[in-house]
Motif scaffolding. Structure first.
Motif: not given
Length: 201
Positions: A72-77, A80-85, A107-111, A129-137
């Protein structure tokens, strides 16, 4: 241990049984009609039950036996705060945010506003597939009092749903390869503030 209770035999039991048998042998029209009615109801409901069962997606029944790696290549965050799920679903149950119903969750970090997540050893079949920008972790999609997501998220096949959660059938895709790269764009329901990173189209 199972306990068996045996009733002692008494004289005359055989005659009572024969008498009761003769009484019970008299046909009861009401009971017979009720049995026919129940049988007809089951007969009429069988097509509906068959359709309901067949509508449930099966991710591997129509695919040859095999496994591969889903990337999965997720873009558009927007930050970079929090994590990607990322959660991989084989059925509509729990989609898109009930991670406990997912086949797997990564779960991965964002860069620099993007991330790459890998699902190795995925059985060939149909998935979403669903990808969440979990900003508060906290590992949970935040929602408002209307049940609408307040955190950024992305869905496979990028369906546009302005009202309510995305539909599994719109997001599912066939996976049958040694490796497949699936791009997912993150969208945000709320308006972006000044200085926020724009989503790449």
């Amino acid at each position: 241990m199972q306990k068996v209770v045996t009733k002692p035999y008494q004289a005359g039991d055989g005659m009572k049984t024969s008498k009761n048998s003769r009484q019970n042998s008299t046909p009861n029209t009401g009971d017979h009609c009720r049995r026919i009615s129940k049988g007809m109801i089951v007969f009429l409901l069988m097509p509906l039950l068959t359709v309901s069962c067949s509508a449930r997606p099966d991710s591997s029944s129509n695919f040859p036996d095999g496994q591969g790696t889903l990337v999965i290549e997720a873009t558009g965050f927007r930050s970079d705060q929090g994590q990607a799920l990322a959660s991989l679903f084989a059925t509509a149950e729990g989609f898109p945010d009930a991670t406990g119903e997912a086949v797997r969750t990564v779960t991965t970090s964002i860069g620099e506003g993007k991330t790459r997540m890998t699902f190795p050893g995925v059985q060939w079949g149909e998935y979403a597939v669903s990808v969440l920008h979990d900003e508060n972790g906290d590992g949970v999609m935040q929602k408002n009092w209307l049940g609408m997501a307040t955190e950024g998220h992305g869905i496979s096949m990028d369906p546009e749903n302005r009202f309510g959660p995305p539909d599994f059938n719109q997001a599912r895709f066939a996976f049958m390869a040694e490796e497949r790269v699936l791009p997912i764009r993150i969208r945000y329901p709320e308006k972006r503030g000044p200085g926020s990173r724009r989503t790449q189209n």
